[in-house]
Design a protein around this motif. Structure first.
Motif, PDB file in Angstrom:
ATOM      1  N   GLY A 188     -38.771  20.610 -24.042  1.00 29.81           N
ATOM      2  CA  GLY A 188     -38.241  19.184 -23.519  1.00 29.81           C
ATOM      3  C   GLY A 188     -38.046  18.261 -24.728  1.00 29.81           C
ATOM      4  O   GLY A 188     -38.251  18.704 -25.969  1.00 29.81           O
ATOM      5  N   THR A 189     -38.162  17.113 -24.510  1.00 25.35           N
ATOM      6  CA  THR A 189     -38.251  15.963 -25.472  1.00 25.35           C
ATOM      7  C   THR A 189     -39.946  15.900 -26.110  1.00 25.35           C
ATOM      8  O   THR A 189     -40.611  16.363 -25.386  1.00 25.35           O
ATOM      9  CB  THR A 189     -37.907  14.512 -24.980  1.00 25.35           C
ATOM     10  N   MET A 190     -39.901  15.256 -27.140  1.00 19.77           N
ATOM     11  CA  MET A 190     -41.191  15.142 -27.594  1.00 19.77           C
ATOM     12  C   MET A 190     -42.303  14.586 -26.443  1.00 19.77           C
ATOM     13  O   MET A 190     -43.405  14.759 -26.358  1.00 19.77           O
ATOM     14  CB  MET A 190     -41.322  14.291 -28.878  1.00 19.77           C
ATOM     15  N   GLN A 191     -41.671  13.474 -25.772  1.00 17.72           N
ATOM     16  CA  GLN A 191     -42.560  12.784 -24.855  1.00 17.72           C
ATOM     17  C   GLN A 191     -42.794  13.793 -23.601  1.00 17.72           C
ATOM     18  O   GLN A 191     -44.149  13.728 -23.189  1.00 17.72           O
ATOM     19  CB  GLN A 191     -41.653  11.723 -24.326  1.00 17.72           C
ATOM     20  N   GLU A 192     -41.818  14.506 -23.302  1.00 17.54           N
ATOM     21  CA  GLU A 192     -42.005  15.519 -22.078  1.00 17.54           C
ATOM     22  C   GLU A 192     -42.985  16.440 -22.546  1.00 17.54           C
ATOM     23  O   GLU A 192     -44.146  16.956 -21.607  1.00 17.54           O
ATOM     24  CB  GLU A 192     -40.768  16.164 -21.721  1.00 17.54           C
ATOM     25  N   MET A 193     -43.275  17.021 -23.970  1.00 19.11           N
ATOM     26  CA  MET A 193     -43.894  18.222 -24.239  1.00 19.11           C
ATOM     27  C   MET A 193     -45.476  17.398 -24.438  1.00 19.11           C
ATOM     28  O   MET A 193     -46.340  18.405 -24.221  1.00 19.11           O
ATOM     29  CB  MET A 193     -43.352  18.949 -25.416  1.00 19.11           C
ATOM     30  N   GLU A 194     -45.416  16.341 -25.026  1.00 15.19           N
ATOM     31  CA  GLU A 194     -46.823  15.666 -24.975  1.00 15.19           C
ATOM     32  C   GLU A 194     -47.587  15.381 -23.588  1.00 15.19           C
ATOM     33  O   GLU A 194     -48.761  15.841 -23.459  1.00 15.19           O
ATOM     34  CB  GLU A 194     -46.843  14.341 -25.571  1.00 15.19           C
ATOM     35  N   MET A 195     -46.806  15.348 -22.474  1.00 15.65           N
ATOM     36  CA  MET A 195     -47.225  15.322 -21.185  1.00 15.65           C
ATOM     37  C   MET A 195     -47.514  16.516 -20.582  1.00 15.65           C
ATOM     38  O   MET A 195     -48.372  16.755 -20.121  1.00 15.65           O
ATOM     39  CB  MET A 195     -46.038  14.591 -20.341  1.00 15.65           C
ATOM     40  N   PHE A 196     -46.746  17.411 -21.217  1.00 15.43           N
ATOM     41  CA  PHE A 196     -47.118  18.904 -20.741  1.00 15.43           C
ATOM     42  C   PHE A 196     -48.313  19.223 -21.286  1.00 15.43           C
ATOM     43  O   PHE A 196     -49.074  19.948 -20.533  1.00 15.43           O
ATOM     44  CB  PHE A 196     -45.860  19.676 -21.275  1.00 15.43           C
ATOM     45  N   ILE A 197     -48.591  18.893 -22.580  1.00 15.23           N
ATOM     46  CA  ILE A 197     -49.766  19.516 -23.074  1.00 15.23           C
ATOM     47  C   ILE A 197     -51.045  18.857 -22.615  1.00 15.23           C
ATOM     48  O   ILE A 197     -52.027  19.469 -22.416  1.00 15.23           O
ATOM     49  CB  ILE A 197     -49.760  19.176 -24.734  1.00 15.23           C
ATOM     50  N   ASN A 198     -50.916  17.369 -22.456  1.00 12.04           N
ATOM     51  CA  ASN A 198     -51.704  16.551 -21.860  1.00 12.04           C
ATOM     52  C   ASN A 198     -52.159  17.162 -20.313  1.00 12.04           C
ATOM     53  O   ASN A 198     -53.514  17.075 -19.821  1.00 12.04           O
ATOM     54  CB  ASN A 198     -51.476  15.299 -21.728  1.00 12.04           C
ATOM     55  N   ALA A 199     -51.371  17.733 -19.633  1.00 11.68           N
ATOM     56  CA  ALA A 199     -51.670  18.210 -18.396  1.00 11.68           C
ATOM     57  C   ALA A 199     -52.318  19.454 -18.439  1.00 11.68           C
ATOM     58  O   ALA A 199     -53.159  19.773 -17.469  1.00 11.68           O
ATOM     59  CB  ALA A 199     -50.213  18.537 -17.623  1.00 11.68           C
ATOM     60  N   LEU A 200     -52.190  20.401 -19.639  1.00 13.92           N
ATOM     61  CA  LEU A 200     -53.016  21.478 -19.682  1.00 13.92           C
ATOM     62  C   LEU A 200     -54.555  21.422 -20.133  1.00 13.92           C
ATOM     63  O   LEU A 200     -55.355  22.202 -19.980  1.00 13.92           O
ATOM     64  CB  LEU A 200     -52.321  22.389 -20.590  1.00 13.92           C
ATOM     65  N   ARG A 201     -54.710  20.197 -20.837  1.00 11.12           N
ATOM     66  CA  ARG A 201     -55.962  19.820 -21.094  1.00 11.12           C
ATOM     67  C   ARG A 201     -57.196  19.617 -20.349  1.00 11.12           C
ATOM     68  O   ARG A 201     -56.932  19.217 -19.002  1.00 11.12           O
ATOM     69  CB  ARG A 201     -55.789  18.550 -22.186  1.00 11.12           C
TER      70      ARG A 201
END
Length: 366
Positions: free
Chosen positions: A353-366
């Motif tokens: 997705g966008t950079m913002q979306e993928m940052e949220m995706f990674i944060n969700a996995l942490r």
């Protein structure tokens, strides 16, 4: 691991070469309310859609075309076919339009089913379009991927027998994101097409630097190349795609349509025409996808999640070493992913997705 690092390094250099200033100015090219459905606040990372929407030129063209949607689009359709033919270095007689490349895949399946028998495809590939096969009386034969998640062209070739009528190749492959080396693929097609139809799905070819196979159809009657405006051009909801094939093959496919080239709307045609003329948008989307993909893979691997090098706008990864419930983490954070494609190794896929979306995706996995 070293190969993956080299690949990431090459991707990074390619993005830098395009200029960070250019990327940053395009990072939010259009208002967010045009990109997303205001009634759906979920982060949609399931269907490999372009998160930046259609190009600005396409948006304008589609809006203006509404005023002539009371008329059939014969003129616009002819113009689009001419432009597509030029882009693919073929003639207009080598092009057939469809409502997304899905319709082209459907037509190829129907065409194959007329001869009865079987068709071959990878065990892990894009196969939703094959669901009518049983009803049509044609049997699906699947060939496992190689250990590094590539299409096993050698095994596919060996699997051809007297009942085989077609082989399907998705290149780059969905969901793995792997790509066939062009020379190997051309050699495979030359050999396989002596006996069967070879259907090559190039939905994601625009996310690579690999040349399309479309020019091969002029001499090869058994090659069909399916292409779409859904991915790079952001017209997934516009439903417009096309086949590139030999003139005789296009004619036979068109006989399965009650109105050849008539299933796309005036609005979709206008969007496709404008998209083909907006090379800057295409370059920017490619650049952004590479930058965000590189970030996402690096972050996933920091989480001990193994990724396959991707030649597309999605990433294939193993959850075998991930300790949390991946899909529960996504759900809690309002993110929509896909599924487990291979139980052994727990392989799944995520759209870039966008950079913002993928940052949220990674944060969700942490």
């Amino acid at each position: 691991m070293s190969n993956r690092r080299n690949w990431l390094k090459q991707v990074g250099l390619g993005v830098v070469g395009l200029g960070l200033g250019q990327i940053e100015t395009f990072a939010n090219p259009i208002p967010n309310y045009f990109v997303s459905n205001p009634n759906d606040t979920r982060i949609l990372l399931r269907s490999n859609e372009n998160p930046y929407g259609p190009s600005p030129l396409a948006r304008t063209a589609m809006t203006e075309s509404i005023n002539i949607s009371n008329r059939y689009g014969w003129t616009q359709t002819s113009e689009l076919i001419t432009l597509i033919a030029k882009k693919n270095n073929v003639a207009e007689k080598n092009i057939l339009l469809g409502a997304g490349s899905t319709e082209i895949l459907d037509l190829a399946l129907q065409f194959t089913a007329l001869k009865k028998g079987t068709f071959i495809l990878a065990e892990t590939t894009y196969d939703y379009w094959t669901s009518p096969a049983k009803t049509l009386g044609i049997k699906k034969i699947t060939i496992p991927l190689t250990a590094d998640k590539r299409l096993n062209l050698t095994a596919m070739l060996k699997a051809i027998d007297s009942d085989t009528k077609m082989i399907y190749i998705c290149n780059p492959n969905n969901p793995t994101g792997t790509i066939c080396e062009r020379d190997e693929l051309v050699s495979f097609i030359q050999e396989a097409s002596k006996k069967v139809i070879v259907l090559v799905d190039e939905a994601y070819i625009d996310f690579t630097n690999q040349q399309s196979l479309s020019n091969l159809v002029i001499e090869n009657k058994n090659l069909i190349v399916a292409k779409t405006f859904s991915k790079m051009y952001g017209l997934a909801g516009g439903r417009i795609g096309y086949a590139v094939a030999n003139e005789s093959t296009i004619y036979e496919l068109s006989q399965l349509q009650s109105w050849p080239n008539g299933s796309v709307s005036v609005v979709s045609t206008a969007g496709a025409l404008a998209s083909l003329k907006d090379e800057n948008f295409k370059k920017e989307v490619y650049s952004l996808n590479e930058k965000v993909k590189k970030y996402t893979i690096e972050q996933l691997e920091h989480l001990n999640i193994t990724c396959i090098p991707s030649h597309s706008n999605f990433i294939y990864f193993s959850l075998s070493n991930y300790k949390k419930d991946f899909f529960e983490q996504l759900e809690k954070n309002n993110i929509v992913g896909t599924k487990i494609y291979e139980e052994q190794g727990k392989w799944s896929r995520i759209t870039v997705g966008t950079m913002q979306e993928m940052e949220m995706f990674i944060n969700a996995l942490r």
